[in-house]
Design an enzyme around this catalytic site. Sequence first.
Site, PDB file in Angstrom:
ATOM      1  N   LYS A  48       0.862  -1.189   0.000  1.00 34.56           N
ATOM      2  CA  LYS A  48       0.000   0.000   0.000  1.00 34.56           C
ATOM      3  C   LYS A  48       0.903   1.246   0.000  1.00 34.56           C
ATOM      4  CE  LYS A  48      -4.306   1.491   2.124  1.00 34.56           C
ATOM      5  NZ  LYS A  48      -5.469   1.048   2.877  1.00 34.56           N
TER       6      LYS A  48
ATOM      7  N   GLU B 157     -19.847  -4.794   9.805  1.00 33.70           N
ATOM      8  CA  GLU B 157     -20.789  -4.002  10.596  1.00 33.70           C
ATOM      9  C   GLU B 157     -21.926  -4.841  11.158  1.00 33.70           C
ATOM     10  OE1 GLU B 157     -19.603  -3.137   7.616  1.00 33.70           O
ATOM     11  OE2 GLU B 157     -18.539  -1.253   7.958  1.00 33.70           O
TER      12      GLU B 157
ATOM     13  N   ARG C 178     -25.851  -1.271   6.765  1.00 30.05           N
ATOM     14  CA  ARG C 178     -25.655  -2.707   6.607  1.00 30.05           C
ATOM     15  C   ARG C 178     -26.320  -3.513   7.725  1.00 30.05           C
ATOM     16  NH1 ARG C 178     -20.665  -4.342   3.387  1.00 30.05           N
ATOM     17  NH2 ARG C 178     -21.416  -3.354   1.494  1.00 30.05           N
TER      18      ARG C 178
HETATM   19  C1  LIG Z   1     -19.146  -1.392   4.547  1.00 26.03           C
HETATM   20  C2  LIG Z   1     -17.947  -0.501   4.621  1.00 26.03           C
HETATM   21  N1  LIG Z   1     -17.360  -0.304   5.820  1.00 26.03           N
HETATM   22  C3  LIG Z   1     -16.286   0.499   5.911  1.00 26.03           C
HETATM   23  C4  LIG Z   1     -15.772   1.113   4.805  1.00 26.03           C
HETATM   24  C5  LIG Z   1     -14.622   2.088   4.943  1.00 26.03           C
HETATM   25  N2  LIG Z   1     -13.432   1.613   4.206  1.00 26.03           N
HETATM   26  C6  LIG Z   1     -13.102   2.094   3.001  1.00 26.03           C
HETATM   27  S1  LIG Z   1     -11.734   1.397   2.385  1.00 26.03           S
HETATM   28  C7  LIG Z   1     -11.549   0.438   3.747  1.00 26.03           C
HETATM   29  C8  LIG Z   1     -10.398  -0.499   3.842  1.00 26.03           C
HETATM   30  C9  LIG Z   1     -10.405  -1.471   2.742  1.00 26.03           C
HETATM   31  O1  LIG Z   1      -9.279  -2.286   2.852  1.00 26.03           O
HETATM   32  P1  LIG Z   1      -8.843  -3.133   1.614  1.00 26.03           P
HETATM   33  O2  LIG Z   1     -10.021  -3.740   0.987  1.00 26.03           O
HETATM   34  O3  LIG Z   1      -7.768  -4.052   2.064  1.00 26.03           O
HETATM   35  O4  LIG Z   1      -8.288  -2.076   0.588  1.00 26.03           O
HETATM   36  P2  LIG Z   1      -6.936  -1.208   0.646  1.00 26.03           P
HETATM   37  O5  LIG Z   1      -7.364   0.182   0.966  1.00 26.03           O
HETATM   38  O6  LIG Z   1      -6.030  -1.790   1.655  1.00 26.03           O
HETATM   39  O7  LIG Z   1      -6.375  -1.294  -0.720  1.00 26.03           O
HETATM   40  C10 LIG Z   1     -12.554   0.674   4.679  1.00 26.03           C
HETATM   41  C11 LIG Z   1     -12.673   0.045   5.986  1.00 26.03           C
HETATM   42  C12 LIG Z   1     -16.435   0.875   3.574  1.00 26.03           C
HETATM   43  N3  LIG Z   1     -16.032   1.454   2.441  1.00 26.03           N
HETATM   44  N4  LIG Z   1     -17.496   0.065   3.514  1.00 26.03           N
END
Ligand SMILES: Cc1ncc(C[n+]2csc(CCOP(=O)(O)OP(=O)(O)O)c2C)c(N)n1
Length: 627
Positions: A282, A367, A395
């Site tokens: 990342k 969630e 959710r």
């Molecule tokens: C249902 C939901 N909960 C929380 C989020 C907030 N959120 C956005 S990106 C993220 C992390 C995602 O991690 P990953 O899929 O590993 O992607 P990365 O950013 O590491 O590439 C979160 C928790 C969301 N978008 N949707």
Amino acid sequence: MKNMLSNISSPKDIKRLNNKQLNILGSQIRSFLIDKLSRTGGHLASNLGVVELTLALHYCFDTPKDKIVWDVGHQSYVHKILTGRQEGFSNLRKCGGMSGFPKLQESKHDCFGTGHSSTSISAALGMATARDLQGKDNSVIAVIGDGSLTGGMAFEALNHAGRGNTNIIVILNDNEMSISQNVGGLSKYLNKIRTDKAYLDAKRGVEKSLKKIPVIGEPMYKGARRTKEGLRSMLVAGQFFEELGFTYIGPVDGHNIEELIQVLSQSKEMEGPIFIHVKTTKGKGYSFAEKEPEKYHGVSPFVPSTGTSVSNRTPATYSDAFGQSLINIAKKNSKILAITAAMPEGTGLSDFANIYPKRFIDVGIAEQHAVTFAAGLAVEGYRPVVAIYSSFLQRSYDQILHDVCIQNLPVIFAIDRSGIVGEDGPTHQGVFDLSYLSHMPNMTILAPKNYAELKYMLEYATCHPGPIAIRYPRGNEGKEVAMLNTNPIEYKKSEIIKEGKEVAIIAVGKMVEVALASAELLKKQGIQPYVINARFVKPMDIDSIRRISDNITHIVTLEDNMASGGYGECLSIKLKKTYDLNQLKVHNLAFPDEFIDHGLVDNIYAKYKLDKESVAKTVVDIVNSNK
Ligand SMILES: Cc1ncc(C[n+]2csc(CCOP(=O)(O)OP(=O)(O)O)c2C)c(N)n1
């Protein structure tokens, strides 16, 4: 070096490039992203991490015929760059500008809109099933991060996809991070696959020895990778995904274009569900983001050479006020536990986590589970505080209703980012919570006008015997409301902040500030409205309205929620049914029946006539209509 990006206006343009050129293009894309996002802000680290993966995907597949579904979609910027949207980055996430997420309406290359996590595999499987029903032959690919793979829906989809023979490719973009460090058993499992030396040696050994056999070695190696059984015997890792019915390939170096292209081309030829485990960093290529990926997940404008934010220190926010208040309450009450769904920093719980590591639980992007988990804790006598953003809590509708409210359990919901969040757009606006919570029996809903009131509401909530939600906005309290006198909470009691006559503005939470400011404007026009802070959205304080009812003919409700099912609508219905108050005319100011696009928070409130000037004008019109 020649600017290659200016020659890229569609994915076709990258197909004639060789690996070396693709790598050069990759570094130019990184510079482009850093430069553009340093001006507009946006999701930086996740996009820097998928540069090579996105290039390889567009090199091997043909969108829009082939479908790529980006989970969450916050990492789709490189895809946008390669699909003719470079210009859009000047207005990224601005009113009328390009969205920060994939959008069906924005490009034919965006095959599915996202914003919330863990939906990609379900959507991709739906598309793949539709393809088969129509006898088409395109590829369907879901790209999901290891964080998003912690969401239950991703497992539901894997379970479904694995049992069939539908051709679908799931790419796991594994960077070990959600927004914060990823959590849970699956994350540990992925780490084991990545680092298990015995496995890696065995995999390399088999590949190497096969390739070494003259003439037939290379085809054998390719053949082995192409057939499921061959791969099964060759790749012992990813057993979990294999058992679910997927062919597992990986881990693949997500920054090695050559390797990615080789694996993706091979996966196109294979039958059934394929799971490709890609390992990425990342923030790749920007040292500040590599070092602190959490900080650079989502950024506001910054100075590229130093990585520092352009705006000076961010003032404390509602999230910070919540986190600090909860620490103080937890000191005195050992039953208080804090739960987050992968957002410890965003919800202001990081300090709580450091002080009370055993009383802080990050459940991952889950969630629904967070809420029922809290219900379990509450049954056993704890006071769980579930801190979730308003739009993500959508959710958990059934978990709140079925597991918490029906059983009348004392779970506290700290609903952050309610109201308009701004740049993230319709998927993230927190404008539904009052509607989806108000009709649940047993639920109590509060909204503070400032930090001090948030603290009092939290204290109140910890003694409340049933489910209770406190909803507060993104950002900070306004200067004016910060200075208001604030008292502890009394059950079902609103607060009259300004006495008046003729008309009463009853405002919810953050909108108290707007109500006060519009009252100042109205004063100049000879109108003196009552300004009332609702405090309790449910149950409503009808007695206070009754007490002033002789002095008013109009009530104007003001809330940053949808009109439908919101505070105002519920109040209107209630007053109509209340025999001594049904002559009062109630006017609801709230959001109309449409999704609210991205843009600056203040601009959005103005657009929907919920800013102080518009509210004042509406009140003038209402009062004049009486004359
Ligand atoms: C249902 C939901 N909960 C929380 C989020 C907030 N959120 C956005 S990106 C993220 C992390 C995602 O991690 P990953 O899929 O590993 O992607 P990365 O950013 O590491 O590439 C979160 C928790 C969301 N978008 N949707």
